[in-house]
Design a protein around this motif. Structure first.
Motif, PDB file in Angstrom:
ATOM      1  N   PRO A 158      47.086  18.322  18.085  1.00  0.00           N
ATOM      2  CA  PRO A 158      46.679  17.316  19.067  1.00  0.00           C
ATOM      3  C   PRO A 158      47.843  16.409  19.446  1.00  0.00           C
ATOM      4  O   PRO A 158      48.748  16.164  18.651  1.00  0.00           O
ATOM      5  N   ARG A 159      47.791  15.917  20.673  1.00  0.00           N
ATOM      6  CA  ARG A 159      48.800  14.978  21.161  1.00  0.00           C
ATOM      7  C   ARG A 159      48.104  13.797  21.824  1.00  0.00           C
ATOM      8  O   ARG A 159      46.916  13.840  22.111  1.00  0.00           O
ATOM      9  N   SER A 160      48.888  12.744  22.086  1.00  0.00           N
ATOM     10  CA  SER A 160      48.330  11.554  22.724  1.00  0.00           C
ATOM     11  C   SER A 160      47.601  11.906  24.011  1.00  0.00           C
ATOM     12  O   SER A 160      48.062  12.770  24.777  1.00  0.00           O
ATOM     13  N   HIS A 161      46.466  11.261  24.228  1.00  0.00           N
ATOM     14  CA  HIS A 161      45.631  11.376  25.423  1.00  0.00           C
ATOM     15  C   HIS A 161      44.776  12.637  25.472  1.00  0.00           C
ATOM     16  O   HIS A 161      44.048  12.844  26.443  1.00  0.00           O
ATOM     17  N   GLY A 219      35.977   9.891  23.347  1.00  0.00           N
ATOM     18  CA  GLY A 219      37.210   9.150  23.148  1.00  0.00           C
ATOM     19  C   GLY A 219      38.426  10.000  23.423  1.00  0.00           C
ATOM     20  O   GLY A 219      38.329  11.083  24.030  1.00  0.00           O
ATOM     21  N   GLU A 220      39.582   9.522  22.953  1.00  0.00           N
ATOM     22  CA  GLU A 220      40.815  10.269  23.140  1.00  0.00           C
ATOM     23  C   GLU A 220      41.798   9.988  22.013  1.00  0.00           C
ATOM     24  O   GLU A 220      41.734   8.946  21.343  1.00  0.00           O
ATOM     25  N   VAL A 221      42.700  10.938  21.829  1.00  0.00           N
ATOM     26  CA  VAL A 221      43.740  10.830  20.806  1.00  0.00           C
ATOM     27  C   VAL A 221      44.756   9.772  21.233  1.00  0.00           C
ATOM     28  O   VAL A 221      45.157   9.710  22.394  1.00  0.00           O
ATOM     29  N   THR A 222      45.174   8.931  20.282  1.00  0.00           N
ATOM     30  CA  THR A 222      46.248   7.977  20.540  1.00  0.00           C
ATOM     31  C   THR A 222      47.573   8.459  19.944  1.00  0.00           C
ATOM     32  O   THR A 222      48.628   8.288  20.539  1.00  0.00           O
ATOM     33  N   SER A 223      47.523   9.063  18.763  1.00  0.00           N
ATOM     34  CA  SER A 223      48.703   9.678  18.139  1.00  0.00           C
ATOM     35  C   SER A 223      48.280  11.002  17.530  1.00  0.00           C
ATOM     36  O   SER A 223      47.270  11.054  16.818  1.00  0.00           O
ATOM     37  N   ILE A 260      46.954  16.695  12.714  1.00  0.00           N
ATOM     38  CA  ILE A 260      46.275  15.444  12.392  1.00  0.00           C
ATOM     39  C   ILE A 260      46.381  14.520  13.604  1.00  0.00           C
ATOM     40  O   ILE A 260      47.264  14.685  14.449  1.00  0.00           O
ATOM     41  N   ALA A 261      45.495  13.537  13.668  1.00  0.00           N
ATOM     42  CA  ALA A 261      45.542  12.617  14.804  1.00  0.00           C
ATOM     43  C   ALA A 261      44.857  11.307  14.464  1.00  0.00           C
ATOM     44  O   ALA A 261      43.997  11.227  13.579  1.00  0.00           O
ATOM     45  N   LEU A 262      45.242  10.277  15.185  1.00  0.00           N
ATOM     46  CA  LEU A 262      44.492   9.033  15.266  1.00  0.00           C
ATOM     47  C   LEU A 262      43.862   9.020  16.647  1.00  0.00           C
ATOM     48  O   LEU A 262      44.505   9.406  17.634  1.00  0.00           O
ATOM     49  N   ALA A 263      42.607   8.597  16.736  1.00  0.00           N
ATOM     50  CA  ALA A 263      41.905   8.633  18.012  1.00  0.00           C
ATOM     51  C   ALA A 263      41.003   7.424  18.154  1.00  0.00           C
ATOM     52  O   ALA A 263      40.439   6.929  17.165  1.00  0.00           O
ATOM     53  N   LEU A 264      40.868   6.927  19.372  1.00  0.00           N
ATOM     54  CA  LEU A 264      39.910   5.871  19.677  1.00  0.00           C
ATOM     55  C   LEU A 264      38.614   6.537  20.093  1.00  0.00           C
ATOM     56  O   LEU A 264      38.566   7.260  21.095  1.00  0.00           O
ATOM     57  N   LEU A 265      37.545   6.286  19.322  1.00  0.00           N
ATOM     58  CA  LEU A 265      36.275   6.976  19.526  1.00  0.00           C
ATOM     59  C   LEU A 265      35.134   5.976  19.691  1.00  0.00           C
ATOM     60  O   LEU A 265      35.229   4.823  19.245  1.00  0.00           O
ATOM     61  N   THR A 283      31.945  16.230  13.006  1.00  0.00           N
ATOM     62  CA  THR A 283      32.811  17.245  13.605  1.00  0.00           C
ATOM     63  C   THR A 283      32.949  16.959  15.091  1.00  0.00           C
ATOM     64  O   THR A 283      31.958  16.674  15.776  1.00  0.00           O
ATOM     65  N   VAL A 284      34.178  17.010  15.579  1.00  0.00           N
ATOM     66  CA  VAL A 284      34.446  16.786  16.997  1.00  0.00           C
ATOM     67  C   VAL A 284      35.314  17.929  17.525  1.00  0.00           C
ATOM     68  O   VAL A 284      35.800  18.761  16.756  1.00  0.00           O
ATOM     69  N   GLU A 285      35.488  17.945  18.831  1.00  0.00           N
ATOM     70  CA  GLU A 285      36.384  18.921  19.457  1.00  0.00           C
ATOM     71  C   GLU A 285      37.458  18.176  20.238  1.00  0.00           C
ATOM     72  O   GLU A 285      37.163  17.236  20.977  1.00  0.00           O
ATOM     73  N   ILE A 286      38.689  18.623  20.048  1.00  0.00           N
ATOM     74  CA  ILE A 286      39.828  18.036  20.754  1.00  0.00           C
ATOM     75  C   ILE A 286      40.282  19.032  21.824  1.00  0.00           C
ATOM     76  O   ILE A 286      40.461  20.220  21.547  1.00  0.00           O
ATOM     77  N   ASP A 287      40.461  18.533  23.040  1.00  0.00           N
ATOM     78  CA  ASP A 287      40.949  19.378  24.131  1.00  0.00           C
ATOM     79  C   ASP A 287      42.472  19.456  24.028  1.00  0.00           C
ATOM     80  O   ASP A 287      43.187  18.529  24.402  1.00  0.00           O
TER      81      ASP A 287
END
Length: 372
Positions: free
Chosen positions: A302-305, A316-320, A331-336, A345-349
């Motif tokens: 995952p990457r930002s946004h 939400g979206e990934v911040t880092s 791994i990621a940090l995300a605002l959810l 469980t979530v899905e990241i685009d």
């Protein structure tokens, strides 16, 4: 940034720039400074591993430096920044945030309490001028705020063997976490603080600008027996993400408050005043989103946004986001949305492909840190 005769701007350089060029470092712009991302001989993963298993040294002289001096300097700083400086005493450092009245984060920084009349600050590179501007505008008569950005370098020695490296140089070690000692090294002053951005045991050294090259050379020589490595800001980023530490501009910003970033532990909620207090108190009662950790269980980085969804609905979206060299997975940090909880469980685009991840509480990696 500096302006050339042609009117174009060129990045600023640290006092160690020549050392990085000689080592063949890959350089890039960080907050207007030309800084090393990685060095030859293994790159980010090798440098990251050196810190987790042995020791590494980082040039972070692009970080800002400033001072607030005069009668009541500590109390003035306390009335501006979020954390409560009364939680620490002389000779200790503290993580805090400079917010605006909306509750957004102008910068996160480290405060060094030298005395009631002398406070030293280390803000982020790109935000130093703005932090200093705001402090100067608010300072009462008798309080002097000085931008010292190019008066000092900052060198971070991080990893399990960091004590041995500093011992070899005759520098103080073993003091408590988030405390500092004003030392003398070969007749020159250097602040030695038990801080860092990696999660490992380590120290941040603050020498005078012109003294930084000799200190860097001595550190590189002293860590050679431990197979230590010079490390770039690429490894610094993967190390801090594994710990869940926020990066201003991504995980904290004027649009991302301490409440949303789950940095409320760095807010002195009971203080009489600090910048943004009313807005943060209101948001604390009903936050619109919260930062969470995401541990990728599928294949993808995952990457930002990157958008984050649950059952096809974006939450939400990934911040880092990054590849964890320690875990060997994304791994990621995300605002959810606040309804998303740990264990979900979530899905990241990731570039149009749905990648599964589990919501977790950082840090992603447990480290064994000697606290004394």
């Amino acid at each position: 940034m500096t302006t050339t005769m042609s009117g174009t701007t060129s990045p600023l350089t640290s006092p160690l720039h020549d050392r990085h060029v000689a080592l063949g470092a890959k350089l890039a712009d960080f907050g207007g400074w030309d800084m090393p991302i990685e060095y030859p001989g293994g790159g980010v993963v090798a440098e990251h591993t050196a810190v987790r298993e042995r020791v590494g040294v980082f040039d972070v002289s692009h970080l800002g430096k400033a001072s607030v001096q005069g009668p009541g300097a500590a109390e003035f700083v306390n009335s501006c920044f979020t954390n409560d400086i009364r939680r620490i005493s002389t000779g200790q450092a503290q993580y805090t945030l400079c917010c605006d009245e909306s509750g957004g984060v102008v910068d996160d920084l480290i405060v060094y309490l030298r005395s009631e009349e002398d406070v030293f600050l280390i803000p982020n590179a790109a935000n130093t001028s703005e932090v200093v501007r705001r402090l100067k505008a608010a300072a009462p008569a008798g309080i002097e705020v000085t931008n010292l950005h190019d008066a000092y370098g900052v060198i971070a020695v991080q990893g399990t063997r960091s004590d041995e490296v500093l011992d070899a140089l005759g520098l103080p070690t073993g003091h408590d976490y988030m405390s500092f000692v004003e030392a003398d090294w070969r007749g020159t002053p250097v602040i030695v603080c038990r801080t860092g951005y990696t999660g490992e045991r380590g120290y941040e050294l603050v020498p005078r600008w012109d003294d930084a090259p000799a200190l860097w050379d001595a550190i590189v020589e002293a860590m050679a027996p431990f197979e230590g490595k010079p490390c770039g800001l690429g490894a610094r980023d993967t190390l801090r993400t594994e710990m869940g530490y926020p990066l201003h501009g991504q995980d904290l910003s004027l649009e991302i408050s301490p409440v949303q970033a789950r940095a409320g532990w760095a807010v002195g909620w009971k203080k009489e005043t600090f910048w943004g207090k009313d807005a943060l108190l209101a948001e604390k009662a009903n936050p619109p989103r919260l930062s969470r950790g995401l541990l990728v269980t599928g294949r993808g980085i995952p990457r930002s946004h990157c958008a984050v969804s649950v059952h096809g609905t974006q939450v939400g979206e990934v911040t880092s986001g990054t590849f964890s060299p320690t875990l060997k997975q994304g791994i990621a940090l995300a605002l959810l949305h606040p309804d998303v909880a740990e264990g979900d469980t979530v899905e990241i685009d990731v570039r149009g492909r749905a990648v599964e991840a589990r919501v977790v509480k950082p840090p992603f990696v447990e480290v064994q840190v000697r606290e004394s």
